[in-house]
Design a protein around this motif. Structure first.
Motif, PDB file in Angstrom:
ATOM      1  N   THR A 156       0.837  -1.201   0.000  1.00  0.00           N
ATOM      2  CA  THR A 156       0.000   0.000   0.000  1.00  0.00           C
ATOM      3  C   THR A 156       0.871   1.248   0.000  1.00  0.00           C
ATOM      4  O   THR A 156       1.994   1.240   0.519  1.00  0.00           O
ATOM      5  CB  THR A 156      -0.924   0.049   1.232  1.00  0.00           C
ATOM      6  N   VAL A 157       0.350   2.296  -0.603  1.00  0.00           N
ATOM      7  CA  VAL A 157       0.921   3.633  -0.496  1.00  0.00           C
ATOM      8  C   VAL A 157      -0.166   4.550   0.046  1.00  0.00           C
ATOM      9  O   VAL A 157      -1.313   4.504  -0.429  1.00  0.00           O
ATOM     10  CB  VAL A 157       1.441   4.149  -1.849  1.00  0.00           C
ATOM     11  N   SER A 158       0.179   5.355   1.044  1.00  0.00           N
ATOM     12  CA  SER A 158      -0.753   6.312   1.632  1.00  0.00           C
ATOM     13  C   SER A 158      -0.167   7.708   1.491  1.00  0.00           C
ATOM     14  O   SER A 158       1.035   7.904   1.706  1.00  0.00           O
ATOM     15  CB  SER A 158      -1.000   5.992   3.113  1.00  0.00           C
ATOM     16  N   ALA A 182       7.076  -2.777   7.801  1.00  0.00           N
ATOM     17  CA  ALA A 182       7.133  -1.487   8.478  1.00  0.00           C
ATOM     18  C   ALA A 182       7.042  -0.370   7.443  1.00  0.00           C
ATOM     19  O   ALA A 182       7.724  -0.434   6.415  1.00  0.00           O
ATOM     20  CB  ALA A 182       8.425  -1.360   9.281  1.00  0.00           C
ATOM     21  N   PRO A 183       6.222   0.650   7.669  1.00  0.00           N
ATOM     22  CA  PRO A 183       6.087   1.723   6.673  1.00  0.00           C
ATOM     23  C   PRO A 183       7.402   2.461   6.446  1.00  0.00           C
ATOM     24  O   PRO A 183       8.185   2.670   7.375  1.00  0.00           O
ATOM     25  CB  PRO A 183       5.042   2.655   7.305  1.00  0.00           C
ATOM     26  N   ALA A 184       7.637   2.851   5.206  1.00  0.00           N
ATOM     27  CA  ALA A 184       8.821   3.624   4.855  1.00  0.00           C
ATOM     28  C   ALA A 184       8.377   4.870   4.099  1.00  0.00           C
ATOM     29  O   ALA A 184       7.442   4.803   3.293  1.00  0.00           O
ATOM     30  CB  ALA A 184       9.753   2.793   3.979  1.00  0.00           C
ATOM     31  N   PRO A 185       9.010   6.019   4.350  1.00  0.00           N
ATOM     32  CA  PRO A 185       8.635   7.227   3.609  1.00  0.00           C
ATOM     33  C   PRO A 185       8.982   7.097   2.131  1.00  0.00           C
ATOM     34  O   PRO A 185      10.002   6.492   1.779  1.00  0.00           O
ATOM     35  CB  PRO A 185       9.463   8.326   4.298  1.00  0.00           C
ATOM     36  N   VAL A 186       8.136   7.641   1.271  1.00  0.00           N
ATOM     37  CA  VAL A 186       8.389   7.644  -0.171  1.00  0.00           C
ATOM     38  C   VAL A 186       8.091   9.031  -0.723  1.00  0.00           C
ATOM     39  O   VAL A 186       7.379   9.823  -0.102  1.00  0.00           O
ATOM     40  CB  VAL A 186       7.529   6.595  -0.913  1.00  0.00           C
ATOM     41  N   LYS A 187       8.629   9.303  -1.903  1.00  0.00           N
ATOM     42  CA  LYS A 187       8.398  10.588  -2.564  1.00  0.00           C
ATOM     43  C   LYS A 187       7.233  10.462  -3.539  1.00  0.00           C
ATOM     44  O   LYS A 187       7.223   9.578  -4.386  1.00  0.00           O
ATOM     45  CB  LYS A 187       9.661  11.036  -3.305  1.00  0.00           C
ATOM     46  N   VAL A 188       6.271  11.349  -3.374  1.00  0.00           N
ATOM     47  CA  VAL A 188       5.138  11.443  -4.286  1.00  0.00           C
ATOM     48  C   VAL A 188       5.142  12.854  -4.860  1.00  0.00           C
ATOM     49  O   VAL A 188       5.181  13.836  -4.116  1.00  0.00           O
ATOM     50  CB  VAL A 188       3.806  11.147  -3.571  1.00  0.00           C
ATOM     51  N   ASP A 189       5.128  12.970  -6.178  1.00  0.00           N
ATOM     52  CA  ASP A 189       5.173  14.276  -6.817  1.00  0.00           C
ATOM     53  C   ASP A 189       3.869  15.042  -6.590  1.00  0.00           C
ATOM     54  O   ASP A 189       2.786  14.453  -6.566  1.00  0.00           O
ATOM     55  CB  ASP A 189       5.413  14.130  -8.321  1.00  0.00           C
ATOM     56  N   GLY A 190       3.996  16.342  -6.424  1.00  0.00           N
ATOM     57  CA  GLY A 190       2.814  17.182  -6.245  1.00  0.00           C
ATOM     58  C   GLY A 190       3.083  18.283  -5.241  1.00  0.00           C
ATOM     59  O   GLY A 190       3.663  18.033  -4.179  1.00  0.00           O
ATOM     60  N   ASP A 191       2.657  19.508  -5.573  1.00  0.00           N
ATOM     61  CA  ASP A 191       2.915  20.643  -4.693  1.00  0.00           C
ATOM     62  C   ASP A 191       2.203  20.519  -3.349  1.00  0.00           C
ATOM     63  O   ASP A 191       2.664  21.043  -2.352  1.00  0.00           O
ATOM     64  CB  ASP A 191       2.465  21.941  -5.376  1.00  0.00           C
ATOM     65  N   TYR A 198       5.020   3.985   2.265  1.00  0.00           N
ATOM     66  CA  TYR A 198       4.819   2.735   1.525  1.00  0.00           C
ATOM     67  C   TYR A 198       4.935   1.570   2.489  1.00  0.00           C
ATOM     68  O   TYR A 198       5.855   1.525   3.315  1.00  0.00           O
ATOM     69  CB  TYR A 198       5.874   2.606   0.431  1.00  0.00           C
ATOM     70  N   VAL A 199       4.005   0.630   2.396  1.00  0.00           N
ATOM     71  CA  VAL A 199       4.051  -0.609   3.174  1.00  0.00           C
ATOM     72  C   VAL A 199       4.254  -1.754   2.195  1.00  0.00           C
ATOM     73  O   VAL A 199       3.405  -2.006   1.330  1.00  0.00           O
ATOM     74  CB  VAL A 199       2.764  -0.820   3.996  1.00  0.00           C
ATOM     75  N   SER A 200       5.394  -2.423   2.311  1.00  0.00           N
ATOM     76  CA  SER A 200       5.737  -3.498   1.381  1.00  0.00           C
ATOM     77  C   SER A 200       4.977  -4.778   1.725  1.00  0.00           C
ATOM     78  O   SER A 200       4.703  -5.045   2.899  1.00  0.00           O
ATOM     79  CB  SER A 200       7.246  -3.761   1.448  1.00  0.00           C
ATOM     80  N   PRO A 201       4.629  -5.602   0.739  1.00  0.00           N
ATOM     81  CA  PRO A 201       4.066  -6.906   1.050  1.00  0.00           C
ATOM     82  C   PRO A 201       5.134  -7.808   1.637  1.00  0.00           C
ATOM     83  O   PRO A 201       6.340  -7.604   1.399  1.00  0.00           O
ATOM     84  CB  PRO A 201       3.598  -7.422  -0.313  1.00  0.00           C
ATOM     85  N   PRO A 202       4.748  -8.791   2.427  1.00  0.00           N
ATOM     86  CA  PRO A 202       5.736  -9.718   2.962  1.00  0.00           C
ATOM     87  C   PRO A 202       6.329 -10.578   1.850  1.00  0.00           C
ATOM     88  O   PRO A 202       5.639 -10.938   0.887  1.00  0.00           O
ATOM     89  CB  PRO A 202       4.931 -10.558   3.961  1.00  0.00           C
TER      90      PRO A 202
END
Length: 207
Positions: A156-158, A182-191, A198-202
């Protein structure tokens, strides 16, 4: 908590100064104590009610957390959802409303790992839903904002944001796949993007 609902607006004192700062005393369920020489001075807060989307976005992006560490965010996403812990001097005088979108990320391996390079994947995003939530002015976690649980080959991405909804092309397509949910921060484009995780699948290597 003080994060859900919009009715917990803090009491305001004198009119805001040109900088937008006004005095703020958190609301409580009991009368205020009598003034004394030892009484703590009211905290300063930022009046956000009249801000445009662009102004509120810039303010929330610059809002630091109580840790005081460089680049720590006063409003961010983590494993429990939206977490509001800003430093006292610049917290908003009233609750702020932000949007939160959750996406499924379906993974498909296109290249197995070898001695030269790691495995490569294709990503397919599907919007789960978008909703508005209020946070502040007191600290706490916003209920019902936690990312959905990942499953086999589906993460998932939130994204917490203001302004227009996030197009799928703005989501990350270079995710780092790890053997942890464990959630990890990700970059999403947009002002208007305030925070994204991002939560990775096992066991993504099995996809």
């Amino acid at each position: 908590s003080g994060c859900s609902g919009g009715g917990g607006t803090a009491a305001r004192g004198p009119a805001p100064s040109p900088s937008g700062l006004v005095h703020y005393t958190p609301a409580t369920g009991s009368p205020a104590p009598a003034a004394s020489p030892l009484t703590t001075a009211p905290k300063e807060c930022v009046k956000t009610a009249g801000m445009s989307v662009e102004q509120l976005t810039g303010y929330l992006k610059d809002l630091r957390s109580t840790s005081g560490d460089y680049q720590t965010k006063g409003l961010k996403l983590d494993s429990s959802g939206l977490n509001f812990t800003p430093e006292d001097i610049k917290r908003p005088c009233e609750a702020v409303s932000v949007k939160l979108a959750h996406y499924w990320v379906d993974l498909k391996k296109t290249h197995k790992a070898d001695a030269i390079s790691g495995a490569r994947y294709e990503y397919a995003y599907t919007l789960i839903g978008t909703a508005s939530h209020t946070a502040g002015p007191q600290d706490g976690r916003v209920p019902d904002t936690a990312p959905p649980d990942a499953s086999v080959c589906r993460g998932t991405v939130s994204v917490a944001y203001l302004g227009p909804d996030i197009p799928l092309r703005a989501l990350p397509y270079d995710l780092t796949l790890v053997d942890t949910t464990a959630p990890a921060p990700v970059k999403v484009d947009g002002d208007g993007v305030l925070s994204a995780i991002y939560v990775s699948p096992p066991n993504p290597d099995l996809c």
